[in-house]
Design a protein around this motif. Structure first.
Motif, PDB file in Angstrom:
ATOM      1  N   UNK A 114       0.957  -1.276  -0.077  1.00 41.06           N
ATOM      2  CA  UNK A 114       0.152   0.129  -0.024  1.00 41.06           C
ATOM      3  C   UNK A 114       0.844   1.103   0.034  1.00 41.06           C
ATOM      4  N   UNK A 115       0.467   2.060  -0.827  1.00 42.49           N
ATOM      5  CA  UNK A 115       1.099   3.515  -0.852  1.00 42.49           C
ATOM      6  C   UNK A 115       0.125   4.587  -0.582  1.00 42.49           C
ATOM      7  N   UNK A 116       0.661   5.701   0.123  1.00 40.15           N
ATOM      8  CA  UNK A 116      -0.110   6.789   0.511  1.00 40.15           C
ATOM      9  C   UNK A 116       0.599   8.294  -0.385  1.00 40.15           C
ATOM     10  N   UNK A 117       0.123   8.617  -1.337  1.00 42.78           N
ATOM     11  CA  UNK A 117       0.868   9.851  -2.051  1.00 42.78           C
ATOM     12  C   UNK A 117      -0.050  10.759  -1.306  1.00 42.78           C
ATOM     13  N   UNK A 118       0.588  11.982  -0.750  1.00 36.41           N
ATOM     14  CA  UNK A 118      -0.104  13.030  -0.099  1.00 36.41           C
ATOM     15  C   UNK A 118       0.723  14.426  -0.650  1.00 36.41           C
ATOM     16  N   UNK A 119      -0.194  15.313  -1.362  1.00 36.84           N
ATOM     17  CA  UNK A 119       0.076  16.482  -2.065  1.00 36.84           C
ATOM     18  C   UNK A 119      -0.174  17.447  -0.827  1.00 36.84           C
ATOM     19  N   UNK A 146      12.832  -3.106   6.473  1.00 34.44           N
ATOM     20  CA  UNK A 146      11.922  -4.333   6.859  1.00 34.44           C
ATOM     21  C   UNK A 146      10.579  -4.072   5.930  1.00 34.44           C
ATOM     22  N   UNK A 147      10.051  -5.075   5.693  1.00 35.26           N
ATOM     23  CA  UNK A 147       8.712  -4.955   5.015  1.00 35.26           C
ATOM     24  C   UNK A 147       9.194  -4.645   3.522  1.00 35.26           C
ATOM     25  N   UNK A 148      10.216  -4.448   3.211  1.00 33.92           N
ATOM     26  CA  UNK A 148      10.484  -4.058   1.842  1.00 33.92           C
ATOM     27  C   UNK A 148       9.667  -2.633   1.473  1.00 33.92           C
ATOM     28  N   UNK A 149       8.766  -2.908   0.210  1.00 36.19           N
ATOM     29  CA  UNK A 149       7.848  -1.698   0.061  1.00 36.19           C
ATOM     30  C   UNK A 149       6.459  -1.989   0.539  1.00 36.19           C
ATOM     31  N   UNK A 150       6.339  -2.982   1.438  1.00 39.61           N
ATOM     32  CA  UNK A 150       4.774  -3.074   1.946  1.00 39.61           C
ATOM     33  C   UNK A 150       4.050  -1.713   2.175  1.00 39.61           C
TER      34      UNK A 150
END
Length: 312
Positions: A114-119, A146-150
């Protein structure tokens, strides 16, 4: 031509989260997350905006959510003003998007990154001049991951971007320029039109292509967000000078009352004395709630009914 500002969350949802927006969002995310590399090839927008949808000014689902081809979840949000515990809210939204993938009894291997992109239209990190800041989990001293890019947090701070259009050469620069300067354009510049996805985004932002209802919502939403931004800035400035909790509380109430009075006068004209008195007697919590509900009123009678319920 006149364009709506992508900084307004409603407009942001229309441009990046519509049914016709996937290729726009793919280009934007590749620019922001991967520096322009075409890593993301396809995605599905969750709960897309469509012209027949009616949003109220109290809606909280104006962010954009997408699922990538590999199952990764991306949530994208535009925020024009800071708020209390803002970083915690961003972390909560990311954690919720990650954990909500599973229903009771399902196994953890089914979880996707999951990725959160906040502007943000305000400075978030004063210790760096970087416009885009990216965070993952790592060991504090030796920095191994840790978790790599989780779980990833990505922030774009618009006030730090000071390039002109002629200086904006990369895809990343051009998308950030689009976010920051679209509302000030009076045509579609050649260098932006050369990127088909940005040209399409500008067409969606063109006021001539919007309905009267959409323009009205954008206008009212923009006014509300600017008032909120001004309220926060004013409160922070006055709060620094006062320093005492009681003084801060009184200042917040006075400022909130002034804001409500301006909004009421703009909507309905001269304010009756009884209304003025009732509003001044409201608590800060009630004033903030009134600030959210005010655009749903169509007459003084609607407001009187609202105030009567609060007085019971």
């Amino acid at each position: 031509m006149r364009f709506i500002s992508p900084k307004i969350d409603y407009a942001f949802k229309k441009i990046f989260g519509s049914e016709q927006s996937p290729r726009i969002l793919i280009s934007f995310l590749n620019a922001i997350i991967y520096g322009g590399d075409k890593v993301i090839q396809s995605l599905t927008i969750v709960n897309p905006y469509n012209p027949g949808q009616v949003f109220t000014l109290k809606d909280t689902f104006l962010d954009v959510k997408a699922v990538l081809a590999d199952g990764s979840i991306v949530i994208i949000e535009m925020q024009i003003a800071s708020m209390v515990a803002f970083n915690k809210r961003v972390a909560y939204n990311l954690a919720k998007a990650y954990s909500n993938q599973l229903v009771k009894g399902e196994d953890y291997p089914l979880l996707n990154p999951a990725i959160a992109v906040t502007i943000t239209d305000f400075i978030l990190f004063n210790d760096t001049e970087k416009i885009i800041s990216k965070f993952t989990f790592h060991e504090e001293e030796e920095k191994f991951k840790i978790l790599e890019n989780e779980l990833r947090l990505i922030f774009v701070e618009l006030p730090k971007f000071n390039k002109t259009l002629s200086e904006s050469h990369s895809l990343t620069d051009k998308w950030i320029y689009f976010l920051k300067e679209t509302a000030h354009l009076d045509n579609i510049p050649e260098s932006l039109a050369a990127i088909s996805e940005i040209e399409f985004a500008l067409q969606l932002a063109n006021q001539a292509n919007m309905t009267v209802e959409e323009l009205d919502i954008v206008d009212r939403r923009g006014m509300m967000l600017q008032d909120e931004k001004g309220r926060i800035a004013y409160a922070e400035e006055k709060g620094e000078k006062r320093g005492e909790e009681r003084g801060e509380q009184k200042g917040r109430i006075k400022e909130a009352i002034a804001l409500i009075m301006r909004q009421l006068k703009k909507r309905f004209g001269d304010i009756p004395a009884t209304i003025n008195s009732q509003v001044e007697d409201l608590s800060i919590e009630e004033l903030e709630r009134l600030g959210e509900d005010i655009f749903d009123f169509n007459s003084w009678e609607d407001l009187s009914s609202w105030l009567e319920v609060r007085s019971r």
